[in-house]
Design an enzyme around this catalytic site. Structure first.
Site, PDB file in Angstrom:
ATOM      1  N   ASP A  35       0.724  -1.213   0.028  1.00  0.00           N
ATOM      2  CA  ASP A  35      -0.055   0.091  -0.044  1.00  0.00           C
ATOM      3  C   ASP A  35       0.982   1.199   0.155  1.00  0.00           C
ATOM      4  OD1 ASP A  35      -3.295   0.354   0.924  1.00  0.00           O
ATOM      5  OD2 ASP A  35      -2.164   2.000   1.000  1.00  0.00           O
ATOM      6  N   HIS A 110     -19.451   0.034 -11.085  1.00  0.00           N
ATOM      7  CA  HIS A 110     -19.465   1.176 -11.712  1.00  0.00           C
ATOM      8  C   HIS A 110     -19.067   1.128 -13.226  1.00  0.00           C
ATOM      9  CE1 HIS A 110     -21.196   3.015  -8.239  1.00  0.00           C
ATOM     10  NE2 HIS A 110     -20.190   2.560  -7.375  1.00  0.00           N
ATOM     11  N   TYR A 142     -13.928   6.791 -12.390  1.00  0.00           N
ATOM     12  CA  TYR A 142     -13.791   5.682 -11.622  1.00  0.00           C
ATOM     13  C   TYR A 142     -14.096   4.654 -12.356  1.00  0.00           C
ATOM     14  CZ  TYR A 142     -14.166   2.236  -8.183  1.00  0.00           C
ATOM     15  OH  TYR A 142     -14.302   0.944  -7.545  1.00  0.00           O
ATOM     16  N   LYS A 146     -12.039   1.136 -14.434  1.00  0.00           N
ATOM     17  CA  LYS A 146     -12.383  -0.514 -14.198  1.00  0.00           C
ATOM     18  C   LYS A 146     -12.310  -1.011 -15.524  1.00  0.00           C
ATOM     19  CE  LYS A 146     -11.717  -0.061  -9.780  1.00  0.00           C
ATOM     20  NZ  LYS A 146     -10.547  -0.704  -9.347  1.00  0.00           N
ATOM     21  N   ARG A 180     -30.500   0.520  -1.863  1.00  0.00           N
ATOM     22  CA  ARG A 180     -29.558   0.006  -2.811  1.00  0.00           C
ATOM     23  C   ARG A 180     -28.824  -1.016  -2.626  1.00  0.00           C
ATOM     24  NH1 ARG A 180     -24.628   0.959  -4.689  1.00  0.00           N
ATOM     25  NH2 ARG A 180     -24.324   0.593  -6.855  1.00  0.00           N
TER      26      ARG A 180
END
Length: 273
Positions: A35, A110, A142, A146, A180
């Site tokens: 990280d 997304h 974003y 992906k 949701r």
């Protein structure tokens, strides 16, 4: 295939990374943690994915990679480009150079966020789930990153034989916090089950799967995930009555409720300064 012994976990200090740090060792994995922020661990590396030499050093000697690192919300394109697009490329290139055979890539709902949600999807009003081969319709920069990651995974499989399971994660949290989320929630325990299946299934090539629990109100098809050997055991339904009483049912006339990506579809765009 036999379970890989040493797995590089990128984004180990993030929310999902922290959950997986606790859960994946139970499957027998020795985790190497990566990280940009310091993280405690016997085999932990603090480095930015922009540092290609550091990334290659982190990859060296591991059997597989779970790639969770990057920006997980919308941001200016320049930031998404550096962290999610260029960073993912650096990781794949390092994996190719070091002979790593498999990556589990954290994609996202997304990537297909503008896809209309099933208008039913409840116990009393079922409707057809969204298939995994639905056309990609990113809802943000974003989500666009992906889509890039999924295409990069396909390229590295076709060109270099590097296998990937791209997991379009819904929402992975200890509990469900919105109406949701009842339809896209993945419990941390099911997340670990899915990542384990993705690491050990035979002959995955590049496989895209939806990442969620077996929710009563599920919106998308889990067929390709189950084909890997994934058997989800959790369901968001215990939170349904309380959340619906507090927030109301989803409104099909509200764009944020009508699309898979939720508020990512309707939030104001993040433009460069």
């Amino acid at each position: 295939m036999p379970a890989p012994r040493t797995v590089l976990l990128t984004g180990a200090a993030g929310g999902l990374g922290t959950l997986m740090r606790d859960l994946l060792p139970d499957y027998g994995y020795a985790l190497r943690l990566l990280d940009v922020r310091p993280v405690e661990g016997a085999d932990a590396i603090t480095a930015d994915l922009a540092d290609q030499d550091a990334v290659r050093e982190a990859v060296r000697g591991v059997d597989a990679i779970i790639h969770l690192a990057g920006i997980s919300l919308e941001a200016r394109f320049e930031k998404i480009l550096r962290a999610n697009i260029e960073g993912t490329y650096h990781l794949y290139e390092a994996a190719r150079q070091e002979g790593v055979g498999r990556i589990v890539f954290a994609s996202s709902n997304h990537a297909v966020g503008y896809t209309p949600r099933p208008q039913g999807g409840t116990p009393l009003d079922p409707s057809a789930p969204i298939p995994v081969d639905t056309p990609r319709r990113p809802d943000t920069f974003y989500g666009l990153s992906k889509c890039f990651g999924e295409d990069l995974a396909q390229l590295y499989w076709d060109k270099h034989g590097l296998e990937t399971v791209s997991v379009r994660i819904g929402s992975c949290f200890p509990e469900t916090t919105s109406v949701r989320m009842l339809s896209v929630w993945m419990s941390p325990a099911d997340g670990a089950r899915l990542f384990h299946a993705a690491l050990t299934a035979e002959h995955v090539g590049h496989t895209v799967v939806h990442g969620s629990s077996a929710n009563t109100r599920l919106w998308w098809d889990l067929g390709t995930a189950r084909a890997l050997g994934y058997e989800p055991q959790d369901d968001s339904e215990p939170w349904a009555e309380k959340l619906i009483a507090e927030q109301g049912e989803l409104d099909p006339d509200n764009e944020a409720h009508a699309r898979l990506g939720g508020h990512f579809v309707t939030d104001p765009p993040i433009w460069p300064d």
